[in-house]
Design an enzyme around this catalytic site. Structure first.
Site, PDB file in Angstrom:
ATOM      1  N   ARG A 165      27.343  36.066  47.000  1.00 22.01           N
ATOM      2  CA  ARG A 165      28.369  37.123  46.873  1.00 22.01           C
ATOM      3  C   ARG A 165      27.808  38.497  47.254  1.00 22.01           C
ATOM      4  O   ARG A 165      28.555  39.379  47.658  1.00 22.01           O
ATOM      5  CB  ARG A 165      28.941  37.145  45.448  1.00 22.01           C
ATOM      6  CG  ARG A 165      30.067  38.157  45.320  1.00 22.01           C
ATOM      7  CD  ARG A 165      30.920  37.954  44.092  1.00 22.01           C
ATOM      8  NE  ARG A 165      31.994  38.937  44.064  1.00 22.01           N
ATOM      9  CZ  ARG A 165      33.025  38.887  43.266  1.00 22.01           C
ATOM     10  NH1 ARG A 165      33.151  37.911  42.407  1.00 22.01           N
ATOM     11  NH2 ARG A 165      33.956  39.835  43.311  1.00 22.01           N
ATOM     12  N   HIS A 200      27.163  48.680  51.662  1.00 19.30           N
ATOM     13  CA  HIS A 200      27.453  49.383  50.408  1.00 19.30           C
ATOM     14  C   HIS A 200      26.254  50.129  49.828  1.00 19.30           C
ATOM     15  O   HIS A 200      26.441  51.136  49.153  1.00 19.30           O
ATOM     16  CB  HIS A 200      28.026  48.407  49.373  1.00 19.30           C
ATOM     17  CG  HIS A 200      29.474  48.098  49.598  1.00 19.30           C
ATOM     18  ND1 HIS A 200      29.930  47.434  50.719  1.00 19.30           N
ATOM     19  CD2 HIS A 200      30.591  48.396  48.870  1.00 19.30           C
ATOM     20  CE1 HIS A 200      31.253  47.318  50.655  1.00 19.30           C
ATOM     21  NE2 HIS A 200      31.670  47.891  49.542  1.00 19.30           N
ATOM     22  N   HIS A 207      35.557  55.942  50.300  1.00 17.93           N
ATOM     23  CA  HIS A 207      34.687  54.783  50.100  1.00 17.93           C
ATOM     24  C   HIS A 207      34.629  53.933  51.372  1.00 17.93           C
ATOM     25  O   HIS A 207      33.551  53.516  51.800  1.00 17.93           O
ATOM     26  CB  HIS A 207      35.186  53.954  48.918  1.00 17.93           C
ATOM     27  CG  HIS A 207      34.398  52.695  48.713  1.00 17.93           C
ATOM     28  ND1 HIS A 207      33.066  52.706  48.343  1.00 17.93           N
ATOM     29  CD2 HIS A 207      34.734  51.391  48.880  1.00 17.93           C
ATOM     30  CE1 HIS A 207      32.632  51.455  48.285  1.00 17.93           C
ATOM     31  NE2 HIS A 207      33.620  50.641  48.602  1.00 17.93           N
ATOM     32  N   LYS A 227      36.525  36.296  51.825  1.00 19.02           N
ATOM     33  CA  LYS A 227      36.078  36.747  50.504  1.00 19.02           C
ATOM     34  C   LYS A 227      36.229  35.626  49.472  1.00 19.02           C
ATOM     35  O   LYS A 227      35.333  35.412  48.649  1.00 19.02           O
ATOM     36  CB  LYS A 227      36.844  37.994  50.060  1.00 19.02           C
ATOM     37  CG  LYS A 227      36.398  38.407  48.668  1.00 19.02           C
ATOM     38  CD  LYS A 227      36.582  39.833  48.298  1.00 19.02           C
ATOM     39  CE  LYS A 227      35.868  40.057  46.946  1.00 19.02           C
ATOM     40  NZ  LYS A 227      36.066  41.359  46.383  1.00 19.02           N
ATOM     41  N   GLU A 267      36.570  47.699  55.392  1.00 16.43           N
ATOM     42  CA  GLU A 267      36.232  46.478  54.641  1.00 16.43           C
ATOM     43  C   GLU A 267      36.646  45.235  55.435  1.00 16.43           C
ATOM     44  O   GLU A 267      36.026  44.184  55.315  1.00 16.43           O
ATOM     45  CB  GLU A 267      36.899  46.479  53.257  1.00 16.43           C
ATOM     46  CG  GLU A 267      36.475  47.622  52.340  1.00 16.43           C
ATOM     47  CD  GLU A 267      35.160  47.387  51.581  1.00 16.43           C
ATOM     48  OE1 GLU A 267      34.503  46.349  51.804  1.00 16.43           O
ATOM     49  OE2 GLU A 267      34.807  48.271  50.771  1.00 16.43           O
ATOM     50  N   HIS A 301      26.926  53.779  49.234  1.00 16.19           N
ATOM     51  CA  HIS A 301      26.947  54.393  47.898  1.00 16.19           C
ATOM     52  C   HIS A 301      26.016  55.595  47.840  1.00 16.19           C
ATOM     53  O   HIS A 301      26.328  56.607  47.207  1.00 16.19           O
ATOM     54  CB  HIS A 301      26.507  53.381  46.832  1.00 16.19           C
ATOM     55  CG  HIS A 301      27.602  52.436  46.430  1.00 16.19           C
ATOM     56  ND1 HIS A 301      27.344  51.249  45.784  1.00 16.19           N
ATOM     57  CD2 HIS A 301      28.936  52.495  46.575  1.00 16.19           C
ATOM     58  CE1 HIS A 301      28.491  50.625  45.560  1.00 16.19           C
ATOM     59  NE2 HIS A 301      29.465  51.355  46.034  1.00 16.19           N
ATOM     60  N   ASN A 321      28.366  43.047  49.843  1.00 13.99           N
ATOM     61  CA  ASN A 321      27.878  44.426  49.702  1.00 13.99           C
ATOM     62  C   ASN A 321      27.328  44.977  51.012  1.00 13.99           C
ATOM     63  O   ASN A 321      26.715  46.051  51.013  1.00 13.99           O
ATOM     64  CB  ASN A 321      26.786  44.500  48.623  1.00 13.99           C
ATOM     65  CG  ASN A 321      27.329  44.133  47.250  1.00 13.99           C
ATOM     66  OD1 ASN A 321      28.486  44.395  46.964  1.00 13.99           O
ATOM     67  ND2 ASN A 321      26.503  43.509  46.432  1.00 13.99           N
ATOM     68  N   GLU A 332      27.870  36.723  41.380  1.00 17.90           N
ATOM     69  CA  GLU A 332      26.941  37.405  42.287  1.00 17.90           C
ATOM     70  C   GLU A 332      25.475  37.119  41.959  1.00 17.90           C
ATOM     71  O   GLU A 332      24.658  38.025  41.806  1.00 17.90           O
ATOM     72  CB  GLU A 332      27.212  38.920  42.290  1.00 17.90           C
ATOM     73  CG  GLU A 332      26.638  39.593  43.535  1.00 17.90           C
ATOM     74  CD  GLU A 332      27.055  41.055  43.684  1.00 17.90           C
ATOM     75  OE1 GLU A 332      28.269  41.334  43.649  1.00 17.90           O
ATOM     76  OE2 GLU A 332      26.169  41.896  43.831  1.00 17.90           O
ATOM     77  N   LYS A 336      36.274  41.116  39.947  1.00 19.47           N
ATOM     78  CA  LYS A 336      35.439  42.215  39.449  1.00 19.47           C
ATOM     79  C   LYS A 336      36.362  43.305  38.915  1.00 19.47           C
ATOM     80  O   LYS A 336      37.254  43.773  39.627  1.00 19.47           O
ATOM     81  CB  LYS A 336      34.580  42.801  40.569  1.00 19.47           C
ATOM     82  CG  LYS A 336      33.315  42.022  40.862  1.00 19.47           C
ATOM     83  CD  LYS A 336      32.436  42.792  41.843  1.00 19.47           C
ATOM     84  CE  LYS A 336      31.175  42.029  42.172  1.00 19.47           C
ATOM     85  NZ  LYS A 336      30.373  42.705  43.203  1.00 19.47           N
ATOM     86  N   ARG A 380      40.805  39.866  23.478  1.00 19.33           N
ATOM     87  CA  ARG A 380      39.734  39.036  24.075  1.00 19.33           C
ATOM     88  C   ARG A 380      40.149  38.408  25.401  1.00 19.33           C
ATOM     89  O   ARG A 380      39.576  37.408  25.836  1.00 19.33           O
ATOM     90  CB  ARG A 380      39.263  37.945  23.110  1.00 19.33           C
ATOM     91  CG  ARG A 380      38.696  38.490  21.825  1.00 19.33           C
ATOM     92  CD  ARG A 380      37.877  37.450  21.096  1.00 19.33           C
ATOM     93  NE  ARG A 380      37.364  37.997  19.860  1.00 19.33           N
ATOM     94  CZ  ARG A 380      38.018  37.969  18.704  1.00 19.33           C
ATOM     95  NH1 ARG A 380      39.194  37.384  18.627  1.00 19.33           N
ATOM     96  NH2 ARG A 380      37.498  38.497  17.633  1.00 19.33           N
TER      97      ARG A 380
HETATM   98  N1  GLY Z   1      33.513  44.125  46.592  1.00 21.05           N
HETATM   99  C1  GLY Z   1      32.454  43.216  46.521  1.00 21.05           C
HETATM  100  C2  GLY Z   1      32.726  42.046  45.631  1.00 21.05           C
HETATM  101  O1  GLY Z   1      33.838  41.858  45.188  1.00 21.05           O
HETATM  102  O2  GLY Z   1      31.820  41.310  45.345  1.00 21.05           O
END
Ligand code: GLY
Length: 368
Positions: free
Chosen positions: A242, A249, A268, A228, A186, A253, A246, A238, A144, A122
């Site tokens: 946040r 992106h 990417h 960031k 990035e 994508h 993106n 998000e 993430k 957990r």
């Molecule tokens: N790579 C985008 C984020 O971490 O929200």
């Protein structure tokens, strides 16, 4: 000199991102200071060959009991099968909740090891030691974690913040030039979102970072992590701001998906760079941004050896791209959400993008 950026937010325990040179040999002391029990270093076969022995030696020298767990390199390791194998190994090693996982590698290793850490017993603590520029400026910070499924990328995951992130600029010296440029995309993205002065520096004096200058890379990583972490601190899950991260992106994508996520054709980072250039040109088409800004973005992206035009990458169908963009998991309630910009350093979330206008734009960009 090292820089420490603290990541703080209301929903998680604060942690430090340490950025500097020669950090791998001192990692043992930093991990010992966390006071955990045993440590399992999850890495891939490529990174294990380059840095595994040095890291294990550093851990042992500080009295940390550690072992290596390697996964195959590449996106294919972000799978249920590999996640199950990693968790099974952790159980076989007899790890428990007080122990620690160290993710040593790029985004794939960080995402997979982070998700294993989120799920094991957990949730146990983990430390990110990113070895690619992309992972240092983006995926290692913010919590993430995810794997892919045959239906799409990053569809199964968890928010699980690391206990510590250690970004050693020296590890970037072994990166292939194309991977370094991909991470640079990035970095450029962070300037485009909210720091025009940083973007100016990246376009001028700092541009040598894209080809490996360590001092420029360190400054670029520090500023990217500051940007960031400030955004993540305000909006970990998000639900708002946040989403700015993106930028580029949703276009990116869609393009990657049309190319079958084939990194040989488009990485990417390259997709993100192209996506940023498209987002700025679409912002001009939508009447919210000056065309000079979009022209500058295109010029800086291209100067870094990154694609800035759809035609740089291949022929595309506008309908196919649109379908992918609408199906992107960032599309909410049937409306199309895109990150647009009013200017360099002033991005915003537009949740009501007109599909017809987007289709016209993609055709104008050369899609059939
Ligand atoms: N790579 C985008 C984020 O971490 O929200």
């Amino acid at each position: 000199m090292n820089t420490v950026v603290e990541v703080t937010g209301s929903g998680f325990r604060a942690y430090e991102v340490v950025i500097g040179r020669g950090l791998l040999p001192e990692l043992g002391a930093r991990i010992a200071a966390l006071g955990q029990g045993r440590t399992v270093v999850v890495t891939d076969e490529t990174v294990a060959a380059l840095h595994g022995p040095a890291l294990l030696a550093a851990l042992e020298a500080s009295g940390v009991r550690a072992r290596l767990l390697t996964v195959p390199p590449g996106e294919g390791s972000k799978s249920f099968a590999e996640l199950e194998r990693v968790i099974d190994r952790l159980l076989a090693f007899g790890l428990d909740r007080r122990d620690l996982i160290v993710a040593l590698g790029g985004g794939v290793v960080g995402d997979l090891a982070g998700l294993a850490a989120a799920l094991f017993m957990r949730g146990i603590d983990f430390v990110q030691v990113p070895t690619t520029l992309l992972a240092q400026v983006d995926s290692s910070v913010g919590g993430k974690t995810a794997i892919d499924t045959p239906r799409g990328k990053n569809l199964v995951g968890a928010f699980h913040q690391p206990r510590l992130v250690v970004a050693d600029i020296d590890l970037l010296a072994t990166l292939p030039p194309r991977q370094l440029r991909s991470g640079w995309a990035e970095v450029l993205k962070h300037g485009l979102i909210c720091d025009a002065a940083f973007f100016d520096w990246l376009a001028g004096e700092g541009a040598v970072g894209a080809t490996g200058d360590a001092a420029a890379l360190q400054r670029a990583v520090v500023r990217s992590v500051e940007i960031k972490s400030a955004i993540v601190g305000e909006d970990e899950k998000e639900s708002g701001r946040r989403a700015l991260l993106n930028l580029g992106h949703t276009f990116g994508h869609a393009i990657e998906a049309e190319l079958g996520f084939d990194e040989a054709k488009l990485t990417h980072g390259e997709a993100v760079a192209l996506g940023c250039a498209l987002a700025f040109r679409f912002s001009v088409a939508a009447g919210v941004c000056e065309s000079a800004a979009a022209g500058r973005v295109e010029q800086v992206v291209a100067a870094a050896g990154l694609p800035a035009r759809l035609g740089d990458v291949g022929p595309f169908s506008s309908q196919a791209l649109l379908k992918r963009m609408a199906g992107d998991k960032k599309a909410e309630g049937g409306r199309l959400t895109l990150i647009l910009a009013r200017a360099i350093g002033d991005a915003f979330v537009d949740k009501a993008v007109d599909r017809a206008a987007l289709a016209t734009f993609l055709k104008h960009e050369g899609a059939s």
